[in-house]
Design a protein around this motif. Structure first.
Motif, PDB file in Angstrom:
ATOM      1  N   GLY A  38      20.410  -9.977 -47.305  1.00 30.64           N
ATOM      2  CA  GLY A  38      19.983 -10.506 -46.008  1.00 30.64           C
ATOM      3  C   GLY A  38      19.447  -9.427 -45.087  1.00 30.64           C
ATOM      4  N   MET A  39      20.119  -8.269 -45.069  1.00 28.25           N
ATOM      5  CA  MET A  39      19.658  -7.149 -44.236  1.00 28.25           C
ATOM      6  C   MET A  39      18.300  -6.644 -44.719  1.00 28.25           C
ATOM      7  SD  MET A  39      21.990  -6.264 -41.912  1.00 28.25           S
ATOM      8  CE  MET A  39      23.726  -6.381 -41.577  1.00 28.25           C
ATOM      9  N   VAL A  40      18.144  -6.534 -46.027  1.00 22.31           N
ATOM     10  CA  VAL A  40      16.883  -6.055 -46.597  1.00 22.31           C
ATOM     11  C   VAL A  40      15.746  -7.028 -46.269  1.00 22.31           C
ATOM     12  CG1 VAL A  40      15.649  -5.606 -48.770  1.00 22.31           C
ATOM     13  CG2 VAL A  40      17.942  -4.665 -48.411  1.00 22.31           C
ATOM     14  N   ILE A  41      15.986  -8.332 -46.473  1.00 25.40           N
ATOM     15  CA  ILE A  41      14.956  -9.340 -46.200  1.00 25.40           C
ATOM     16  C   ILE A  41      14.594  -9.343 -44.709  1.00 25.40           C
ATOM     17  CG2 ILE A  41      14.476 -11.829 -46.124  1.00 25.40           C
ATOM     18  CD1 ILE A  41      16.192 -12.046 -48.715  1.00 25.40           C
ATOM     19  N   GLY A  42      15.620  -9.403 -43.835  1.00 27.19           N
ATOM     20  CA  GLY A  42      15.378  -9.429 -42.389  1.00 27.19           C
ATOM     21  C   GLY A  42      14.636  -8.200 -41.906  1.00 27.19           C
ATOM     22  N   THR A  43      15.016  -7.044 -42.428  1.00 25.40           N
ATOM     23  CA  THR A  43      14.359  -5.793 -42.030  1.00 25.40           C
ATOM     24  C   THR A  43      12.922  -5.757 -42.552  1.00 25.40           C
ATOM     25  OG1 THR A  43      16.489  -4.657 -42.028  1.00 25.40           O
ATOM     26  CG2 THR A  43      14.530  -3.268 -42.107  1.00 25.40           C
ATOM     27  N   ALA A  44      12.736  -6.164 -43.801  1.00 27.06           N
ATOM     28  CA  ALA A  44      11.392  -6.159 -44.390  1.00 27.06           C
ATOM     29  C   ALA A  44      10.448  -7.102 -43.650  1.00 27.06           C
ATOM     30  CB  ALA A  44      11.469  -6.547 -45.866  1.00 27.06           C
ATOM     31  N   LEU A  45      10.990  -8.209 -43.142  1.00 26.94           N
ATOM     32  CA  LEU A  45      10.170  -9.179 -42.406  1.00 26.94           C
ATOM     33  C   LEU A  45      10.070  -8.848 -40.915  1.00 26.94           C
ATOM     34  CD1 LEU A  45      11.390 -12.497 -44.094  1.00 26.94           C
ATOM     35  CD2 LEU A  45       9.282 -11.216 -44.562  1.00 26.94           C
ATOM     36  N   LEU A  46      10.633  -7.693 -40.539  1.00 29.68           N
ATOM     37  CA  LEU A  46      10.622  -7.217 -39.146  1.00 29.68           C
ATOM     38  C   LEU A  46      11.295  -8.193 -38.178  1.00 29.68           C
ATOM     39  CD1 LEU A  46       6.976  -5.747 -39.050  1.00 29.68           C
ATOM     40  CD2 LEU A  46       9.109  -4.532 -39.579  1.00 29.68           C
ATOM     41  N   ASN A  49      17.641  -8.321 -34.666  1.00 28.26           N
ATOM     42  CA  ASN A  49      19.028  -8.197 -35.122  1.00 28.26           C
ATOM     43  C   ASN A  49      19.717  -9.535 -35.360  1.00 28.26           C
ATOM     44  OD1 ASN A  49      18.860  -5.425 -35.005  1.00 28.26           O
ATOM     45  ND2 ASN A  49      19.746  -5.279 -32.967  1.00 28.26           N
ATOM     46  N   VAL A  50      19.559 -10.468 -34.420  1.00 28.81           N
ATOM     47  CA  VAL A  50      20.287 -11.735 -34.517  1.00 28.81           C
ATOM     48  C   VAL A  50      19.858 -12.557 -35.746  1.00 28.81           C
ATOM     49  CG1 VAL A  50      20.791 -13.938 -33.378  1.00 28.81           C
ATOM     50  CG2 VAL A  50      20.893 -11.791 -32.079  1.00 28.81           C
ATOM     51  N   PRO A  51      18.540 -12.820 -35.939  1.00 30.03           N
ATOM     52  CA  PRO A  51      18.189 -13.588 -37.128  1.00 30.03           C
ATOM     53  C   PRO A  51      18.531 -12.856 -38.436  1.00 30.03           C
ATOM     54  CG  PRO A  51      16.206 -13.042 -35.847  1.00 30.03           C
ATOM     55  CD  PRO A  51      17.396 -12.581 -35.071  1.00 30.03           C
ATOM     56  N   THR A  52      18.424 -11.525 -38.430  1.00 30.50           N
ATOM     57  CA  THR A  52      18.769 -10.762 -39.634  1.00 30.50           C
ATOM     58  C   THR A  52      20.256 -10.901 -39.943  1.00 30.50           C
ATOM     59  OG1 THR A  52      16.976  -9.183 -39.287  1.00 30.50           O
ATOM     60  CG2 THR A  52      18.786  -8.455 -40.678  1.00 30.50           C
ATOM     61  N   MET A  53      21.109 -10.799 -38.915  1.00 25.65           N
ATOM     62  CA  MET A  53      22.553 -10.934 -39.137  1.00 25.65           C
ATOM     63  C   MET A  53      22.925 -12.353 -39.551  1.00 25.65           C
ATOM     64  SD  MET A  53      24.470  -8.452 -36.428  1.00 25.65           S
ATOM     65  CE  MET A  53      25.992  -8.255 -37.350  1.00 25.65           C
ATOM     66  N   ILE A  54      22.262 -13.345 -38.980  1.00 30.81           N
ATOM     67  CA  ILE A  54      22.529 -14.738 -39.371  1.00 30.81           C
ATOM     68  C   ILE A  54      22.192 -14.932 -40.853  1.00 30.81           C
ATOM     69  CG2 ILE A  54      21.776 -17.139 -39.076  1.00 30.81           C
ATOM     70  CD1 ILE A  54      21.523 -16.472 -36.032  1.00 30.81           C
ATOM     71  N   LEU A  55      21.019 -14.415 -41.268  1.00 27.16           N
ATOM     72  CA  LEU A  55      20.628 -14.518 -42.681  1.00 27.16           C
ATOM     73  C   LEU A  55      21.621 -13.767 -43.561  1.00 27.16           C
ATOM     74  CD1 LEU A  55      18.605 -15.380 -44.880  1.00 27.16           C
ATOM     75  CD2 LEU A  55      17.378 -13.232 -44.446  1.00 27.16           C
ATOM     76  N   ALA A  56      22.002 -12.554 -43.158  1.00 31.32           N
ATOM     77  CA  ALA A  56      22.927 -11.748 -43.954  1.00 31.32           C
ATOM     78  C   ALA A  56      24.287 -12.442 -44.104  1.00 31.32           C
ATOM     79  CB  ALA A  56      23.100 -10.365 -43.314  1.00 31.32           C
ATOM     80  N   ILE A  57      24.798 -13.012 -43.027  1.00 29.58           N
ATOM     81  CA  ILE A  57      26.087 -13.704 -43.079  1.00 29.58           C
ATOM     82  C   ILE A  57      25.972 -14.970 -43.935  1.00 29.58           C
ATOM     83  CG2 ILE A  57      27.793 -14.968 -41.694  1.00 29.58           C
ATOM     84  CD1 ILE A  57      27.182 -12.845 -39.450  1.00 29.58           C
ATOM     85  N   ALA A  58      24.892 -15.716 -43.760  1.00 29.96           N
ATOM     86  CA  ALA A  58      24.688 -16.931 -44.567  1.00 29.96           C
ATOM     87  C   ALA A  58      24.634 -16.579 -46.057  1.00 29.96           C
ATOM     88  CB  ALA A  58      23.411 -17.650 -44.136  1.00 29.96           C
ATOM     89  N   LEU A  59      23.884 -15.537 -46.391  1.00 31.62           N
ATOM     90  CA  LEU A  59      23.784 -15.137 -47.806  1.00 31.62           C
ATOM     91  C   LEU A  59      25.112 -14.576 -48.315  1.00 31.62           C
ATOM     92  CD1 LEU A  59      20.190 -13.606 -48.040  1.00 31.62           C
ATOM     93  CD2 LEU A  59      20.997 -15.821 -48.878  1.00 31.62           C
ATOM     94  N   ALA A  95      35.130 -15.429 -44.365  1.00 28.20           N
ATOM     95  CA  ALA A  95      35.028 -15.446 -42.901  1.00 28.20           C
ATOM     96  C   ALA A  95      35.672 -14.196 -42.289  1.00 28.20           C
ATOM     97  CB  ALA A  95      35.676 -16.710 -42.340  1.00 28.20           C
ATOM     98  N   VAL A  96      36.861 -13.833 -42.761  1.00 24.05           N
ATOM     99  CA  VAL A  96      37.540 -12.637 -42.242  1.00 24.05           C
ATOM    100  C   VAL A  96      36.711 -11.403 -42.573  1.00 24.05           C
ATOM    101  CG1 VAL A  96      39.588 -11.155 -42.486  1.00 24.05           C
ATOM    102  CG2 VAL A  96      39.856 -13.638 -42.295  1.00 24.05           C
ATOM    103  N   MET A  97      36.245 -11.327 -43.815  1.00 26.49           N
ATOM    104  CA  MET A  97      35.473 -10.172 -44.244  1.00 26.49           C
ATOM    105  C   MET A  97      34.196 -10.014 -43.415  1.00 26.49           C
ATOM    106  SD  MET A  97      34.808  -9.120 -48.135  1.00 26.49           S
ATOM    107  CE  MET A  97      36.561  -9.225 -48.396  1.00 26.49           C
ATOM    108  N   GLU A  98      33.479 -11.092 -43.210  1.00 30.59           N
ATOM    109  CA  GLU A  98      32.227 -11.027 -42.444  1.00 30.59           C
ATOM    110  C   GLU A  98      32.470 -10.718 -40.974  1.00 30.59           C
ATOM    111  OE1 GLU A  98      28.851 -11.156 -43.538  1.00 30.59           O
ATOM    112  OE2 GLU A  98      30.142 -10.568 -45.189  1.00 30.59           O
ATOM    113  N   LEU A  99      33.510 -11.290 -40.413  1.00 31.70           N
ATOM    114  CA  LEU A  99      33.850 -11.024 -39.014  1.00 31.70           C
ATOM    115  C   LEU A  99      34.136  -9.540 -38.809  1.00 31.70           C
ATOM    116  CD1 LEU A  99      34.457 -12.380 -36.231  1.00 31.70           C
ATOM    117  CD2 LEU A  99      36.840 -12.377 -36.929  1.00 31.70           C
ATOM    118  N   VAL A 100      34.969  -8.975 -39.663  1.00 31.48           N
ATOM    119  CA  VAL A 100      35.342  -7.565 -39.541  1.00 31.48           C
ATOM    120  C   VAL A 100      34.132  -6.668 -39.791  1.00 31.48           C
ATOM    121  CG1 VAL A 100      36.742  -5.718 -40.560  1.00 31.48           C
ATOM    122  CG2 VAL A 100      37.759  -7.962 -40.124  1.00 31.48           C
ATOM    123  N   ASP A 101      33.434  -6.913 -40.896  1.00 26.41           N
ATOM    124  CA  ASP A 101      32.294  -6.068 -41.266  1.00 26.41           C
ATOM    125  C   ASP A 101      31.216  -6.073 -40.184  1.00 26.41           C
ATOM    126  OD1 ASP A 101      30.643  -4.476 -43.041  1.00 26.41           O
ATOM    127  OD2 ASP A 101      29.472  -6.296 -43.320  1.00 26.41           O
TER     128      ASP A 101
END
Length: 157
Positions: A38-46, A49-59, A95-101
């Motif tokens: 998710g981070m790679v895709i969001g960053t590559a698509l420019l 932060n918010v949409p990139t993190m949403i994609l990363a958490i969803a994935l 959920a715990v892992m994503e919240l903390v990370d």
């Protein structure tokens, strides 16, 4: 299934730290794959932060669930039954892992603005995963000892 694994899987007795660590590491692997993708895709698509993190958490959830889903389907469960097991086994853990990370990434100065080529990006991400592992393992141990969480999946392995 040996005696101690049976107890951990059925919720009778207590879960071992080894079982909890194995379950957490399994979950972390799926989360890490999804989150990094998710981070790679969001960053590559420019993306910001918010949409990139949403994609990363969803994935992270998609990959976290899919690792369990495929494991229990290999054990002979139907897709419908496997989805129920994956949801029961992984929801709290992911959920715990994503919240903390993500909290660690958000609180690390400069990490949100760092690019994939920056050491800060990777150190914040990996540091977040390490802390998430340390916090999520006792949560999983507690849940497995009560026949919940990953114990549901381990009953089908």
């Amino acid at each position: 299934m040996d005696h101690s694994t049976h107890h951990a899987a059925t919720g009778h007795g207590h879960a071992t730290w080894a079982t909890a660590m194995k379950a957490t590491l399994h979950c972390l692997t799926g989360c890490a794959v999804g989150e990094i993708l998710g981070m790679v895709i969001g960053t590559a698509l420019l993306w910001g932060n918010v949409p990139t993190m949403i994609l990363a958490i969803a994935l992270a959830f998609v990959f976290g669930y899919s690792f369990t889903l495929f494991a229990v389907m290999r054990a002979g469960l139907s897709l419908r039954a496997a989805v129920k097991v994956a949801l029961a086994a992984d929801t709290v853990s992911i959920a715990v892992m994503e919240l903390v990370d993500n909290a660690i990434i958000a609180l690390t100065p400069g990490a949100m603005e760092a690019q994939l080529s920056d050491g800060l990006f990777w150190s914040a991400l990996l540091g977040g995963f390490a802390v998430a592992f340390l916090i999520t393992t006792p949560v999983n141990k507690w849940m497995i000892g009560r026949g919940k969480g990953h114990a549901v999946a381990h009953a089908h392995h």
